[in-house]
Design a protein around this motif. Structure first.
Motif, PDB file in Angstrom:
ATOM      1  N   LEU A 110       0.718  -0.978   0.001  1.00  0.00           N
ATOM      2  CA  LEU A 110      -0.154   0.136  -0.094  1.00  0.00           C
ATOM      3  C   LEU A 110       0.680   1.320  -0.204  1.00  0.00           C
ATOM      4  CD1 LEU A 110      -2.748  -0.909   2.682  1.00  0.00           C
ATOM      5  CD2 LEU A 110      -2.832  -1.108   0.373  1.00  0.00           C
ATOM      6  N   THR A 111       0.346   2.180  -0.645  1.00  0.00           N
ATOM      7  CA  THR A 111       0.915   3.747  -0.488  1.00  0.00           C
ATOM      8  C   THR A 111       0.701   4.149   0.691  1.00  0.00           C
ATOM      9  OG1 THR A 111      -0.685   4.651  -1.688  1.00  0.00           O
ATOM     10  CG2 THR A 111       1.091   3.719  -3.259  1.00  0.00           C
ATOM     11  N   LEU A 112       1.323   5.537   0.662  1.00  0.00           N
ATOM     12  CA  LEU A 112       1.039   6.323   2.079  1.00  0.00           C
ATOM     13  C   LEU A 112      -0.316   6.800   1.897  1.00  0.00           C
ATOM     14  CD1 LEU A 112       1.674   7.924   4.579  1.00  0.00           C
ATOM     15  CD2 LEU A 112       2.542   9.616   2.985  1.00  0.00           C
ATOM     16  N   THR A 113      -0.811   6.997   0.594  1.00  0.00           N
ATOM     17  CA  THR A 113      -2.196   7.587   0.207  1.00  0.00           C
ATOM     18  C   THR A 113      -3.268   6.509   0.654  1.00  0.00           C
ATOM     19  OG1 THR A 113      -1.586   9.238  -1.069  1.00  0.00           O
ATOM     20  CG2 THR A 113      -3.884   8.666  -1.068  1.00  0.00           C
ATOM     21  N   ASP A 114      -3.055   5.383   0.426  1.00  0.00           N
ATOM     22  CA  ASP A 114      -3.619   4.010   0.657  1.00  0.00           C
ATOM     23  C   ASP A 114      -4.070   3.667   2.173  1.00  0.00           C
ATOM     24  OD1 ASP A 114      -4.065   3.566  -2.067  1.00  0.00           O
ATOM     25  OD2 ASP A 114      -2.396   2.137  -2.039  1.00  0.00           O
ATOM     26  N   ILE A 115      -2.711   4.030   2.851  1.00  0.00           N
ATOM     27  CA  ILE A 115      -2.932   3.949   4.412  1.00  0.00           C
ATOM     28  C   ILE A 115      -3.705   4.889   5.192  1.00  0.00           C
ATOM     29  CG2 ILE A 115      -1.306   3.853   6.263  1.00  0.00           C
ATOM     30  CD1 ILE A 115       0.823   2.676   4.659  1.00  0.00           C
ATOM     31  N   ARG A 116      -3.614   6.304   4.482  1.00  0.00           N
ATOM     32  CA  ARG A 116      -4.290   7.487   5.010  1.00  0.00           C
ATOM     33  C   ARG A 116      -5.728   6.902   4.932  1.00  0.00           C
ATOM     34  NH1 ARG A 116      -1.530  11.148   2.948  1.00  0.00           N
ATOM     35  NH2 ARG A 116      -0.426  11.938   5.088  1.00  0.00           N
TER      36      ARG A 116
END
Length: 377
Positions: free
Chosen positions: A2-8
Motif C-alpha cells: 500500500l502507498t501512503l495515500t492508501d494507508i491514510r
C-alpha cells in the motif's frame, strides 16, 4: 503493498469506529493496517520504491517488517504492516485533530446535560460529529423536549435560547435525537416533525371556488371563493358533486359557472395534500394540470389515493392542437407514471423525452368553456 495515500484512506475509514470507542471507552490503539503479499509481477525497483514511500509517513506509524523469501529476489526484508500506537498519531494522519477535540467536548456536555442521548450516539456518533459547533444548541432543544414532551406550541414559539429558525433548519437531526425520548433508539425519521413531537402546525390554506350558486348557498352563502384550512376542508364532507382540481392559478380564476361543481386550486405540489379529503371518493374528481412531467407526476400522485380521478386536456390530442405554444421544460427530477392511463402515458413520455411544456393557460378560453360545460352539464 500500500502507498501512503492508501494507508491514510484505510485509517480515515476507521474514524467512525474511533468515535464509537470514545463513547464506549474501549481500547482502540494500537491499530494495524496489514499489507497483502507482493505480486510475482513486481520488480525489485517497485518493491524498493514502495518501501521508501512508507518511510514518508513513519512519524505517524511504526512499520513492521519481516524477512520474506521471494520467488524472484530471494530473502528480503519487506514491510508487512503499519501500526498506529497513539491517538495523536491517528488524528494527525487523517487530519481530524480539531474535529476529535470538539467531539470530546460535545460528548462531555451531552453526558452532563442530556445523557439519554448516549445510547443513540453510541450507534451513530456521526450525528454529533457532523453537528459540530451547533451541538450545544442542539442539546438545548433536546433538554427542553425531555422536560416538556409534546409542548403544544409552535416551533418558533418555544422558550429555548436558540434562534427562532434553528429547529426548522435542523429538523432531520432533531427528529432522530428526539426519538430517543419516545423509546426509538434506532433514530428513525418521521414524515411530520411537528405532529410527531406535539408542536402546533401552521396549517396550509386551500383556495376553493363554488362554480354553482346553489352549491355556494349551501356551504358559503356570502363568498363564491374562499381560502380554507385543509382540516376544515376535510370536514366539509361533500359528496355527489363534481370536484375540479386545477394546477394553474389563471385557469382556476377564469373557470366558468358549472353545475354542481367545486374547484380546488392545486397550486402545484399542494395537490399531494388533498389525499386527506376522504369525501373525494364519493365525488366525481377531475384533474387539470400542465402537459409536462410535473403535471403528470401530480396527476399520478393524486390517482394513487383516488383511483377514479380523470383528467382533461392532458393527452396527445391537446398537445398536437396547441404544439406551437410549447416551451422548453426543465429536466424531470422524478418519474411516476404507473397510475397514468395509456393515453396520458403517451403524452407524458413525449413531453419528457423532448423536455417540453404546454402550459394550460395557452389553451383558448372558449375551448376550455365548451369542454367543461359538456362535462358538467
Amino acid at each position: 503493498m500500500l502507498t501512503l495515500t492508501d494507508i491514510r484512506n484505510r485509517y480515515a475509514s476507521r474514524y467512525s469506529d474511533y468515535l464509537k470507542a470514545l463513547i464506549s471507552g474501549e481500547v482502540f490503539f494500537p491499530l494495524p493496517v496489514r499489507f497483502g503479499k507482493s505480486k510475482p509481477s513486481d520488480t525489485w525497483g517497485k518493491l524498493v520504491n514502495e518501501n521508501k514511500a512508507l518511510e514518508e509517513g513513519s512519524r505517524f506509524y511504526r512499520i513492521e517488517r519481516a524477512e520474506v523469501n521471494t520467488r524472484r529476489f530471494g530473502r528480503q526484508l519487506l514491510a508487512q504492516s503499519v501500526w498506529i500506537d497513539s491517538e495523536s498519531q491517528f488524528l494527525e494522519l487523517i487530519d481530524k485533530t480539531r474535529e476529535a477535540e470538539l467531539f470530546k467536548r460535545n460528548l462531555n456536555l451531552t453526558r452532563e446535560l442530556c445523557p439519554a442521548l448516549e445510547p443513540l450516539l453510541a450507534l451513530r456518533p456521526n450525528l454529533m460529529d457532523e453537528a459540530g459547533q451547533i451541538w450545544p444548541d442542539v442539546l438545548k432543544v433536546c433538554c427542553y423536549f425531555k422536560s416538556n414532551p409534546r409542548p403544544g406550541l409552535y416551533a418558533r414559539q418555544l422558550p429555548i435560547a436558540v434562534d427562532t429558525k434553528f429547529i426548522g433548519r435542523n429538523e432531520p437531526l432533531l427528529s432522530q435525537l428526539l426519538g430517543c425520548f419516545q423509546g426509538e433508539t434506532t433514530g428513525c425519521d418521521s414524515a411530520n416533525f411537528n405532529t410527531r413531537f406535539g408542536l402546533l402546525v401552521d396549517e396550509c390554506l386551500i383556495r376553493i371556488r363554488f362554480l354553482d350558486p346553489e352549491l355556494q348557498s349551501r356551504y358559503s352563502p356570502d363568498f363564491d371563493q374562499i381560502a380554507i384550512l385543509l382540516s376544515h376542508l376535510t370536514n366539509l364532507q361533500l359528496a355527489g358533486i363534481t370536484v375540479l382540481i386545477v394546477e394553474n392559478k389563471m385557469n382556476f380564476l377564469t373557470l366558468p359557472p358549472l353545475r354542481n361543481t367545486l374547484a380546488i386550486y392545486g397550486e402545484g405540489n399542494k395537490v399531494e395534500l388533498l389525499s386527506c379529503l376522504h369525501w373525494l371518493q364519493d365525488c366525481r374528481a377531475i384533474y387539470w394540470g400542465d402537459i409536462d412531467s410535473h403535471g403528470f407526476h401530480m396527476l399520478a400522485r393524486l390517482r394513487a389515493t383516488f383511483s377514479h380521478v380523470s383528467s382533461i386536456f392532458m393527452d396527445n390530442a391537446t398537445l398536437d392542437s396547441w404544439f406551437h405554444f410549447t416551451v422548453k421544460a426543465k429536466p424531470a427530477t422524478y418519474e411516476r407514471s404507473d397510475e397514468l392511463t395509456n393515453q396520458e402515458k403517451e403524452a407524458y413520455q413525449r413531453v419528457t423525452s423532448k423536455q417540453i411544456l404546454l402550459e394550460q393557460e395557452k389553451i383558448p378560453y372558449q375551448v376550455v368553456v365548451d369542454k367543461l360545460t359538456s362535462l358538467c352539464h
